[in-house]
Enzyme design. Structure first.
Site, mmCIF file in Angstrom:
data_model
loop_
_atom_site.group_PDB
_atom_site.id
_atom_site.type_symbol
_atom_site.label_atom_id
_atom_site.label_comp_id
_atom_site.label_asym_id
_atom_site.label_seq_id
_atom_site.Cartn_x
_atom_site.Cartn_y
_atom_site.Cartn_z
ATOM 1 N N ARG A 86 -38.881 26.617 5.896
ATOM 2 C CA ARG A 86 -37.729 26.733 6.545
ATOM 3 C C ARG A 86 -36.632 26.254 5.522
ATOM 4 O O ARG A 86 -35.217 26.574 5.897
ATOM 5 C CB ARG A 86 -37.820 25.624 7.538
ATOM 6 C CG ARG A 86 -38.609 25.849 8.746
ATOM 7 C CD ARG A 86 -39.017 24.442 9.511
ATOM 8 N NE ARG A 86 -39.289 23.363 8.794
ATOM 9 C CZ ARG A 86 -39.533 22.282 9.040
ATOM 10 N NH1 ARG A 86 -39.011 21.835 10.172
ATOM 11 N NH2 ARG A 86 -39.802 21.333 8.302
ATOM 12 N N GLN B 123 -15.998 5.952 1.535
ATOM 13 C CA GLN B 123 -15.359 7.113 1.551
ATOM 14 C C GLN B 123 -16.199 8.153 0.841
ATOM 15 O O GLN B 123 -16.913 7.842 0.043
ATOM 16 C CB GLN B 123 -14.049 7.117 1.000
ATOM 17 C CG GLN B 123 -13.213 8.524 1.142
ATOM 18 C CD GLN B 123 -11.677 8.373 0.278
ATOM 19 O OE1 GLN B 123 -11.313 7.255 0.647
ATOM 20 N NE2 GLN B 123 -11.303 9.019 -0.381
ATOM 21 N N ASP B 124 -16.268 9.355 1.601
ATOM 22 C CA ASP B 124 -17.078 10.355 0.921
ATOM 23 C C ASP B 124 -15.898 11.286 0.610
ATOM 24 O O ASP B 124 -14.924 11.941 1.243
ATOM 25 C CB ASP B 124 -18.163 10.980 1.854
ATOM 26 C CG ASP B 124 -19.389 10.378 1.948
ATOM 27 O OD1 ASP B 124 -19.460 9.433 1.251
ATOM 28 O OD2 ASP B 124 -20.273 10.834 2.586
ATOM 29 N N ARG C 52 -11.885 18.658 -13.720
ATOM 30 C CA ARG C 52 -11.296 17.561 -12.953
ATOM 31 C C ARG C 52 -11.634 16.268 -13.393
ATOM 32 O O ARG C 52 -12.472 15.755 -13.715
ATOM 33 C CB ARG C 52 -11.694 17.656 -11.592
ATOM 34 C CG ARG C 52 -11.415 18.895 -10.715
ATOM 35 C CD ARG C 52 -12.219 18.950 -9.371
ATOM 36 N NE ARG C 52 -12.062 20.296 -8.777
ATOM 37 C CZ ARG C 52 -11.114 20.531 -7.809
ATOM 38 N NH1 ARG C 52 -10.149 19.643 -7.492
ATOM 39 N NH2 ARG C 52 -11.300 21.748 -7.208
ATOM 40 N N HIS D 262 -10.768 10.677 -14.498
ATOM 41 C CA HIS D 262 -9.941 9.895 -13.391
ATOM 42 C C HIS D 262 -10.632 8.449 -13.258
ATOM 43 O O HIS D 262 -11.844 8.278 -13.492
ATOM 44 C CB HIS D 262 -10.094 10.457 -11.916
ATOM 45 C CG HIS D 262 -9.467 11.791 -12.226
ATOM 46 N ND1 HIS D 262 -9.896 12.787 -11.262
ATOM 47 C CD2 HIS D 262 -8.448 12.510 -12.567
ATOM 48 C CE1 HIS D 262 -9.227 14.181 -11.407
ATOM 49 N NE2 HIS D 262 -8.388 13.579 -12.193
ATOM 50 N N LYS E 202 -18.761 5.309 -7.960
ATOM 51 C CA LYS E 202 -18.901 6.617 -7.568
ATOM 52 C C LYS E 202 -20.311 7.157 -7.798
ATOM 53 O O LYS E 202 -21.202 6.927 -8.716
ATOM 54 C CB LYS E 202 -18.113 7.650 -8.430
ATOM 55 C CG LYS E 202 -16.617 7.701 -8.074
ATOM 56 C CD LYS E 202 -15.871 8.664 -9.212
ATOM 57 C CE LYS E 202 -14.569 8.184 -9.108
ATOM 58 N NZ LYS E 202 -13.690 9.216 -9.905
ATOM 59 N N HIS F 192 -14.043 9.276 -14.902
ATOM 60 C CA HIS F 192 -15.040 10.093 -14.784
ATOM 61 C C HIS F 192 -14.471 11.329 -14.567
ATOM 62 O O HIS F 192 -13.078 11.397 -13.995
ATOM 63 C CB HIS F 192 -15.659 9.810 -13.275
ATOM 64 C CG HIS F 192 -16.461 10.720 -12.762
ATOM 65 N ND1 HIS F 192 -15.829 11.678 -11.617
ATOM 66 C CD2 HIS F 192 -17.792 11.175 -13.079
ATOM 67 C CE1 HIS F 192 -17.017 12.455 -11.366
ATOM 68 N NE2 HIS F 192 -17.653 12.301 -11.876
ATOM 69 N N TYR G 175 -19.012 13.355 -3.705
ATOM 70 C CA TYR G 175 -19.334 12.002 -4.137
ATOM 71 C C TYR G 175 -18.793 10.951 -3.185
ATOM 72 O O TYR G 175 -17.730 11.111 -2.463
ATOM 73 C CB TYR G 175 -18.647 11.883 -5.489
ATOM 74 C CG TYR G 175 -16.868 12.109 -5.679
ATOM 75 C CD1 TYR G 175 -16.144 11.228 -5.664
ATOM 76 C CD2 TYR G 175 -16.521 13.480 -5.813
ATOM 77 C CE1 TYR G 175 -14.888 11.604 -5.807
ATOM 78 C CE2 TYR G 175 -15.343 13.796 -5.919
ATOM 79 C CZ TYR G 175 -14.282 12.887 -5.767
ATOM 80 O OH TYR G 175 -13.098 12.860 -6.044
ATOM 81 N N ASP H 184 -4.191 4.826 -9.008
ATOM 82 C CA ASP H 184 -4.821 6.113 -9.520
ATOM 83 C C ASP H 184 -4.528 6.399 -11.298
ATOM 84 O O ASP H 184 -3.269 6.525 -11.493
ATOM 85 C CB ASP H 184 -4.264 7.243 -8.813
ATOM 86 C CG ASP H 184 -4.951 8.399 -9.058
ATOM 87 O OD1 ASP H 184 -6.275 8.455 -9.698
ATOM 88 O OD2 ASP H 184 -4.540 9.807 -8.771
ATOM 89 N N LYS I 9 -1.234 17.398 -13.629
ATOM 90 C CA LYS I 9 -1.615 15.980 -13.833
ATOM 91 C C LYS I 9 -2.671 15.590 -14.832
ATOM 92 O O LYS I 9 -2.419 14.718 -15.614
ATOM 93 C CB LYS I 9 -1.957 15.249 -12.226
ATOM 94 C CG LYS I 9 -2.254 13.993 -12.299
ATOM 95 C CD LYS I 9 -2.720 13.455 -10.933
ATOM 96 C CE LYS I 9 -3.651 12.319 -10.839
ATOM 97 N NZ LYS I 9 -4.116 12.124 -9.531
ATOM 98 N N ASP I 10 -3.685 16.448 -14.839
ATOM 99 C CA ASP I 10 -4.812 16.043 -15.531
ATOM 100 C C ASP I 10 -4.543 16.404 -17.252
ATOM 101 O O ASP I 10 -5.062 15.938 -18.004
ATOM 102 C CB ASP I 10 -6.054 16.814 -15.217
ATOM 103 C CG ASP I 10 -6.813 16.144 -13.896
ATOM 104 O OD1 ASP I 10 -6.323 14.908 -13.575
ATOM 105 O OD2 ASP I 10 -7.435 16.463 -13.224
#
Length: 185
Positions: free
Chosen positions: A24, A47-48, A60, A63, A73, A120, A133, A144, A170-171
């Site tokens: 399945r 938070q997810d 990404r 951070h 995380k 990360h 995550y 941040d 930003k990154d």
């Protein structure tokens, strides 16, 4: 039900949940507070997050959030493949400025636990990659921060030419490690 190993930086853990398959499909318990606590990861996640990156080479990061909103995380890939990177930014740590890079994919079903005090980031290695995550603190815009993904002092091999990477504006503007404020002892 759960295997946990140290990475090259022992505070960063490689987590391998069991995956039970049959005709399945499969079932996997990707988070169980009691099982993780028994394995030494005793965190209250609040938070997810879920991201989709359409193109190969989407980067990404790197951070992190500063105290009092520093985040632990637990990262996993539900579709595609990434190179997941954690950099130790704890000034008093013997591993300060060192990083670990682990390939996470929907196929290998491996997760990475990144504790607070680490920057990360990840780069996608397949198109249409989805990353999920859990974090231990809510997003706090004033806390941040980021670290330059291409800082030569870090020596991160992103597996793709830097010119092939796609980043947010930003990154692209994060400071190098030597220029970054020190948020973690």
């Amino acid at each position: 039900m759960l295997a946990v190993e140290d990475s090259a930086l022992p505070d960063v853990k490689i987590v391998m949940p069991k995956k039970h398959g049959d005709h399945r499909g499969f079932f996997s318990e990707t988070w169980n507070r009691a099982a993780f606590a028994e394995a030494g990861i005793d965190i209250d996640f609040v938070q997810d997050n879920h991201s989709l990156s359409a193109a190969v080479g989407t980067l990404r990061g790197l951070h992190f959030q500063s105290p009092p909103f520093a985040q632990d995380k637990l990262v996993r890939v539900s579709r595609g493949r990434i190179l997941d990177v954690a950099v130790d930014i704890r000034v008093s740590s013997p591993a300060f400025g060192k990083h670990v890079a682990v390939e996470l994919s929907a196929e290998n079903w491996t997760q990475l636990f990144v504790p607070a005090g680490f920057a990360h980031g990840f780069v996608t290695l397949e198109p249409d990659t989805e990353v999920q995550y859990k974090v231990s603190a809510p997003y706090a815009p004033d806390n941040d921060h980021g670290l330059a993904f291409d800082d030569p002092a870090l020596g991160i091999d992103w597996r793709l030419p830097l010119s092939a990477l796609t980043l947010s504006d930003k990154d692209r503007k994060h400071p190098r490690l030597a220029e970054m404020l020190r948020y973690f002892d």
